[in-house]
Design a protein around this motif. Structure first.
Motif, short mmCIF file in Angstrom:
data_model
loop_
_atom_site.label_atom_id
_atom_site.label_comp_id
_atom_site.label_asym_id
_atom_site.label_seq_id
_atom_site.Cartn_x
_atom_site.Cartn_y
_atom_site.Cartn_z
N ARG A 123 0.83 -1.20 0.00
CA ARG A 123 0.00 0.00 0.00
C ARG A 123 0.86 1.25 0.00
O ARG A 123 0.61 2.20 -0.74
CB ARG A 123 -0.93 0.02 1.22
CG ARG A 123 -1.76 1.33 1.29
CD ARG A 123 -2.45 1.53 2.63
NE ARG A 123 -1.64 1.28 3.79
CZ ARG A 123 -0.72 2.13 4.30
NH1 ARG A 123 -0.48 3.29 3.70
NH2 ARG A 123 -0.04 1.82 5.38
N CYS A 124 1.91 1.26 0.81
CA CYS A 124 2.80 2.41 0.86
C CYS A 124 3.44 2.68 -0.51
O CYS A 124 3.46 3.82 -0.97
CB CYS A 124 3.89 2.20 1.91
SG CYS A 124 3.35 2.41 3.62
N ARG A 125 3.96 1.64 -1.13
CA ARG A 125 4.59 1.83 -2.45
C ARG A 125 3.56 2.29 -3.48
O ARG A 125 3.86 3.14 -4.32
CB ARG A 125 5.30 0.55 -2.91
CG ARG A 125 6.56 0.25 -2.12
CD ARG A 125 7.38 -0.86 -2.75
NE ARG A 125 6.60 -2.06 -3.00
CZ ARG A 125 6.41 -3.04 -2.10
NH1 ARG A 125 6.96 -2.96 -0.90
NH2 ARG A 125 5.69 -4.10 -2.41
N GLU A 126 2.35 1.77 -3.40
CA GLU A 126 1.29 2.22 -4.32
C GLU A 126 1.00 3.71 -4.11
O GLU A 126 0.87 4.47 -5.07
CB GLU A 126 0.02 1.39 -4.11
CG GLU A 126 -1.12 1.80 -5.01
CD GLU A 126 -2.37 0.98 -4.81
OE1 GLU A 126 -3.25 1.05 -5.69
OE2 GLU A 126 -2.50 0.27 -3.79
N GLU A 127 0.89 4.13 -2.84
CA GLU A 127 0.63 5.54 -2.55
C GLU A 127 1.77 6.43 -3.03
O GLU A 127 1.54 7.51 -3.59
CB GLU A 127 0.41 5.74 -1.04
CG GLU A 127 -0.91 5.17 -0.55
CD GLU A 127 -1.08 5.25 0.96
OE1 GLU A 127 -0.19 5.82 1.66
OE2 GLU A 127 -2.09 4.73 1.46
N LEU A 128 3.01 6.01 -2.80
CA LEU A 128 4.16 6.79 -3.24
C LEU A 128 4.21 6.89 -4.76
O LEU A 128 4.51 7.95 -5.32
CB LEU A 128 5.45 6.19 -2.68
CG LEU A 128 5.59 6.31 -1.15
CD1 LEU A 128 6.69 5.38 -0.64
CD2 LEU A 128 5.84 7.75 -0.73
N THR A 129 3.87 5.80 -5.43
CA THR A 129 3.79 5.82 -6.89
C THR A 129 2.68 6.77 -7.32
O THR A 129 2.83 7.53 -8.28
CB THR A 129 3.55 4.40 -7.43
OG1 THR A 129 4.65 3.57 -7.01
CG2 THR A 129 3.48 4.37 -8.93
N GLY A 130 1.55 6.75 -6.60
CA GLY A 130 0.45 7.67 -6.88
C GLY A 130 0.85 9.12 -6.69
O GLY A 130 0.27 10.02 -7.32
N ASP A 131 1.83 9.37 -5.83
CA ASP A 131 2.34 10.73 -5.63
C ASP A 131 3.31 11.14 -6.74
O ASP A 131 3.87 12.23 -6.69
CB ASP A 131 3.06 10.83 -4.28
CG ASP A 131 2.11 10.75 -3.09
OD1 ASP A 131 0.89 10.98 -3.28
OD2 ASP A 131 2.58 10.45 -1.98
#
Length: 191
Positions: A149-157
């Motif tokens: 989830r964290c990596r997905e959010e960072l990618t989303g940023d």
């Protein structure tokens, strides 16, 4: 199939997806090896150095191809910090990668199974790490779910996570990175 064999098969499948092909044989052989005591500090450092040696050449290659908003993701315990051997101290070979990344415009992001980002950020800064972001696991999430989830959010940023460095299989579950670099965990003994 025995539980041990199915666990080895599952880990081999995970390694095939998340680790460079050159690391696959070593990862599966290490999983099949009998559990031994955690090695001494010097052996661990040599193993870490070997695991991170290809990171900077990989980053140089990716930067040469014009990656937008490049980033590396580091796990914290027994990856960025020497938690098992020297609590709170930077893991030298990983710190060198992080400093190189910062000097070359690559964001240094941390993804952890810890649930407090404030204390994690402070420990990392005290150890000398550049810290662009820290993302922690939510209560109730498994380690793998939280990190994905964290990596997905960072990618989303907008970050392009070019390199993901960790020491446990949960550091590589769920994708959202280009290449994984696995440090030794000695059959799960370094969490």
């Amino acid at each position: 199939m025995s539980v041990a064999k199915s666990r080895i098969a599952a880990l081999a499948a995970l390694a095939a997806v998340t680790l460079p092909a050159a690391s696959l044989a070593g990862a599966t052989a290490a999983q099949a090896a009998p559990v031994r005591a955690v090695p001494g500090y010097q052996t661990w450092q040599a193993d870490v150095e070997q695991a991170v040696a290809p990171v900077i050449p990989w980053l140089q290659n990716r930067l040469g191809k014009g990656v937008e908003k490049p980033a590396i993701v580091l796990d914290i315990d027994n990856t960025a910090l020497e938690t098992y051997y020297h609590a709170g101290r930077a893991n030298g070979p990983v710190l060198n990668v992080a400093r190189w990344a910062e000097e070359h415009g690559v964001a240094v992001l941390f993804v952890t199974a810890r649930t407090s980002s404030a204390s994690a950020r402070q420990q990392l800064e005290d150890a000398g790490y550049p810290v662009d972001a820290v993302c922690t696991r939510d209560h109730g999430e498994s380690k793998g779910e939280g990190k994905a989830r964290c990596r997905e959010e960072l990618t989303g940023d907008g970050y392009t996570i070019t390199a993901n460095i960790g020491n446990r299989s949960t550091d590589f579950e769920g994708g959202y990175f280009e290449k994984g670099f696995k440090l030794p965990d000695y059959n799960g003994q370094l969490s």
